[in-house]
Motif scaffolding. Structure first.
Motif, PDB file in Angstrom:
ATOM      1  N   UNK A  68       0.806  -1.213   0.000  1.00 20.17           N
ATOM      2  CA  UNK A  68       0.000   0.000   0.000  1.00 20.17           C
ATOM      3  C   UNK A  68       0.837   1.260   0.000  1.00 20.17           C
ATOM      4  N   UNK A  72       4.963   6.631  -1.526  1.00 21.43           N
ATOM      5  CA  UNK A  72       5.724   7.622  -0.754  1.00 21.43           C
ATOM      6  C   UNK A  72       7.160   7.202  -0.499  1.00 21.43           C
TER       7      UNK A  72
ATOM      8  N   UNK B  78       7.423  15.652  -0.300  1.00 21.37           N
ATOM      9  CA  UNK B  78       6.614  14.852   0.626  1.00 21.37           C
ATOM     10  C   UNK B  78       5.432  15.665   1.135  1.00 21.37           C
ATOM     11  N   UNK B  82       1.501  14.748   0.689  1.00 20.21           N
ATOM     12  CA  UNK B  82       0.600  14.660   1.841  1.00 20.21           C
ATOM     13  C   UNK B  82      -0.578  15.604   1.676  1.00 20.21           C
ATOM     14  N   UNK B  85      -3.190  14.183  -0.635  1.00 19.07           N
ATOM     15  CA  UNK B  85      -3.984  13.139   0.022  1.00 19.07           C
ATOM     16  C   UNK B  85      -5.006  13.750   0.961  1.00 19.07           C
ATOM     17  N   UNK B  89      -9.132  13.515   0.727  1.00 20.22           N
ATOM     18  CA  UNK B  89      -9.928  12.965   1.818  1.00 20.22           C
ATOM     19  C   UNK B  89     -10.985  13.973   2.252  1.00 20.22           C
TER      20      UNK B  89
ATOM     21  N   UNK C  13       7.674  13.712   7.931  1.00 20.22           N
ATOM     22  CA  UNK C  13       6.873  14.015   6.736  1.00 20.22           C
ATOM     23  C   UNK C  13       6.479  12.738   6.019  1.00 20.22           C
ATOM     24  N   UNK C  14       7.410  11.795   5.921  1.00 17.13           N
ATOM     25  CA  UNK C  14       7.109  10.518   5.282  1.00 17.13           C
ATOM     26  C   UNK C  14       6.008   9.804   6.048  1.00 17.13           C
ATOM     27  N   UNK C  16       3.742  11.184   7.960  1.00 19.48           N
ATOM     28  CA  UNK C  16       2.495  11.922   7.722  1.00 19.48           C
ATOM     29  C   UNK C  16       1.880  11.509   6.398  1.00 19.48           C
ATOM     30  N   UNK C  17       2.736  11.414   5.380  1.00 19.20           N
ATOM     31  CA  UNK C  17       2.249  11.029   4.077  1.00 19.20           C
ATOM     32  C   UNK C  17       1.608   9.640   4.116  1.00 19.20           C
ATOM     33  N   UNK C  18       2.267   8.703   4.792  1.00 18.57           N
ATOM     34  CA  UNK C  18       1.748   7.328   4.846  1.00 18.57           C
ATOM     35  C   UNK C  18       0.437   7.294   5.601  1.00 18.57           C
ATOM     36  N   UNK C  20      -1.755   9.730   6.008  1.00 16.19           N
ATOM     37  CA  UNK C  20      -2.824  10.330   5.211  1.00 16.19           C
ATOM     38  C   UNK C  20      -3.214   9.433   4.049  1.00 16.19           C
ATOM     39  N   UNK C  21      -2.242   8.739   3.455  1.00 18.12           N
ATOM     40  CA  UNK C  21      -2.536   7.833   2.347  1.00 18.12           C
ATOM     41  C   UNK C  21      -3.467   6.726   2.804  1.00 18.12           C
ATOM     42  N   UNK C  22      -3.159   6.129   3.946  1.00 17.46           N
ATOM     43  CA  UNK C  22      -3.989   5.025   4.438  1.00 17.46           C
ATOM     44  C   UNK C  22      -5.356   5.550   4.842  1.00 17.46           C
ATOM     45  N   UNK C  23      -5.402   6.714   5.488  1.00 12.28           N
ATOM     46  CA  UNK C  23      -6.700   7.286   5.860  1.00 12.28           C
ATOM     47  C   UNK C  23      -7.530   7.586   4.624  1.00 12.28           C
TER      48      UNK C  23
END
Lengths: 255, 190, 62
Positions: A68, A72, B78, B82, B85, B89, C13-14, C16-18, C20-23
């Motif tokens: 998943x 990133x 990054x 973010x 995303x 959402x 930051x990485x 945070x990105x992950x 938000x991606x999953x959310x």
């Protein structure tokens, strides 16, 4: 069919699968850096370096990351590599760095790199990924070199190459007489025009190759069908002959 | 440099697609229909404005005090990913109508060269926060303007007769070349 | 010491990105919008996750 696929010639890989003119990836940097061949080659080398290193790193990291969240992670890897390559360029080739400007940093969103990382490097081993990165980088370098060649000759009349490390001119040939150069080719308009012509040329090449392959496939299928029909006819004839021989033998027995 | 000149310069004179060649990848893909062009354009304005402002804040309040300016590229990309995303959402949860028209284009904006370029250019040009916002809206507005103009032209080109090799993207580049000549008339404006 | 800050900022930051991606993946698409496909034919990466996430179905069950 699989043997033909494996023996894909170098020309095929560089032109048929060309990422810039065939798949329209990485166009932003291609249009902007092709004003001179020094800039184009410098950008090409940077892209090759980032592609090969990122493919290697991604093929090492991909088995460890959950499916998943791979995008990133790949972006982080590629961004770090681009920062490093940018710093190396700034240190050793400052004039090239100033000429290319922000486009070195924009290698990170160059669709080729993320696309290859996802399509190839995440599923294959280190050596294959490195080779794939090298081939794609060479295809990109070839494309930008071709564009820059045309634009520089037509736009300024002079074919010049500078050594970026020492900032000296390696050679400078005047190919068009003074006053016969067409400055529009150094402007954005010229960039779009040259790109359109090269893209149409590659598309025409691809179409002709596809047409040839389709015709060859048709001919092969027709030959196969013919063979089958001939075999069936022969088998039928053999069965009929057998029947006739059996029918002849019976009356002979009876008689 | 006053705000109006920044706005006109980024919108018309240094148009992001025609003179800086940024954002070409999604531009070619989405400019074939007018409805998708408008959706993409509005999404891009929103994302570029938000991402630039947040990146500016991150740079001047976190990276500079710590002396980490070299982390600019990694942090910005990054942050942009973010932000995209987060916006997607947010749109999903608040407005299905908005999602239908522009939400589906949001993931395509992450790899849009223009977003990252604007975020970094605001730092290079040393704009303050207001100038950053104006510059970002102008750049994104220029992108949307180009998208809409191209969509109307390409819709007409779909039915035209031309050699097979030129159909699709090559002829779009020829159209872009002609538009670049037209827009170079703005050069002396600012 | 600075390197620690750098890794910390990049790492957060990485993360945070992950997150938000999953959310984002877990947020269901509003009804009526499940079959939308972005009109993106410009770039030909057939294995692009962005393109495929709309053909695979991007809902709670992902």
């Amino acid at each position: 069919m699989s043997e033909e696929k494996k023996k894909k010639s170098l020309i095929d890989e560089l032109i048929y699968d060309n990422p810039v003119f065939g798949l329209y990836l990485g166009i932003c940097s291609c249009l902007a850096v092709t004003t001179t061949i020094t800039n184009a080659l410098g950008m090409g080398v940077a892209v090759i370096a980032v592609l090969v290193l990122s493919n290697i790193l991604v093929s090492l990291v991909a088995p460890l990351t959950p499916d998943e969240i791979h995008i990133p992670v790949y972006i982080a890897i590629i961004a770090s590599l681009v920062t490093i390559v940018g710093m190396v360029m700034q240190a050793y080739t400052p004039s090239l760095y100033d000429a290319l400007g922000a486009f070195i940093d924009l290698i990170v969103v160059n669709c080729i790199i993320l696309g290859r990382a996802e399509a190839f490097a995440s599923k294959n081993g280190v050596a294959a990924s490195a080779r794939d990165g090298l081939m794609m980088g060479l295809a990109y370098t070839l494309s930008v070199f071709a564009m820059a060649f045309i634009r520089q000759i037509l736009g300024t009349g002079v074919l010049a190459l500078k050594n970026p490390l020492t900032d000296t001119t390696l050679f400078s040939l005047r190919l068009l007489p003074v006053g016969f150069d067409i400055p529009i080719f150094t402007t954005p308009t010229g960039a779009f025009l040259v790109f359109a012509i090269l893209a149409a040329a590659v598309t025409a090449y691809k179409n002709s190759k596809d047409a040839k392959a389709a015709a060859a496939e048709k001919a092969r299928k027709a030959a196969e069908a013919k063979e089958k029909a001939a075999k069936a006819a022969a088998a039928k004839a053999a069965a009929a002959a057998k029947k006739a021989a059996a029918a002849q033998a019976e009356p002979a027995k009876e008689a | 440099m006053n705000l109006f000149s920044i706005f006109i310069a980024s919108l018309l004179v240094n148009n992001v697609i025609l003179s800086k060649f940024l954002g070409m990848c999604p531009f070619l893909g989405v400019s074939t229909k007018l409805s998708s062009a408008v959706g993409m354009g509005v999404a891009v304005i929103f994302v570029i404005l938000g991402a630039s402002v947040v990146s500016w804040l991150l740079y001047y309040y976190a990276l500079v005090p710590l002396g980490l300016e070299y982390m600019e590229l990694i942090c910005f990309i990054l942050l942009i990913a973010s932000f995209v995303q987060f916006v997607e959402m947010f749109v999903k949860k608040t407005s299905p109508a908005l999602y239908k028209s522009l939400g589906i284009y949001l993931p395509l904006i992450t790899t849009n060269c223009a977003v990252l370029f604007v975020a970094m250019d605001n730092i290079t040009q040393k704009y303050n926060l207001i100038e950053t916002a104006v510059n970002s809206v102008a750049v994104a507005g220029g992108f949307m303007l180009m998208l809409v103009i191209f969509a109307t032209i390409r819709e007409r080109l779909e039915g035209s007769d031309m050699p097979k090799a030129w159909k699709g993207n090559p002829i779009a580049f020829v159209v872009a070349a002609i538009m670049a000549i037209a827009f170079s008339a703005f050069a002396g404006l600012v | 010491m600075k390197i620690l800050y750098a890794i910390l900022i990049a790492g957060s930051l990485l993360a945070l990105n992950i997150v938000l991606l999953i959310a984002n993946r877990r947020t269901p698409v509003p009804e009526g919008c499940e079959n939308l496909v972005p009109d993106c034919k410009g770039c030909a990466i057939t294995s692009c996750a962005i393109r495929n996430s709309y053909t695979k179905g991007d809902t709670k069950n992902d």
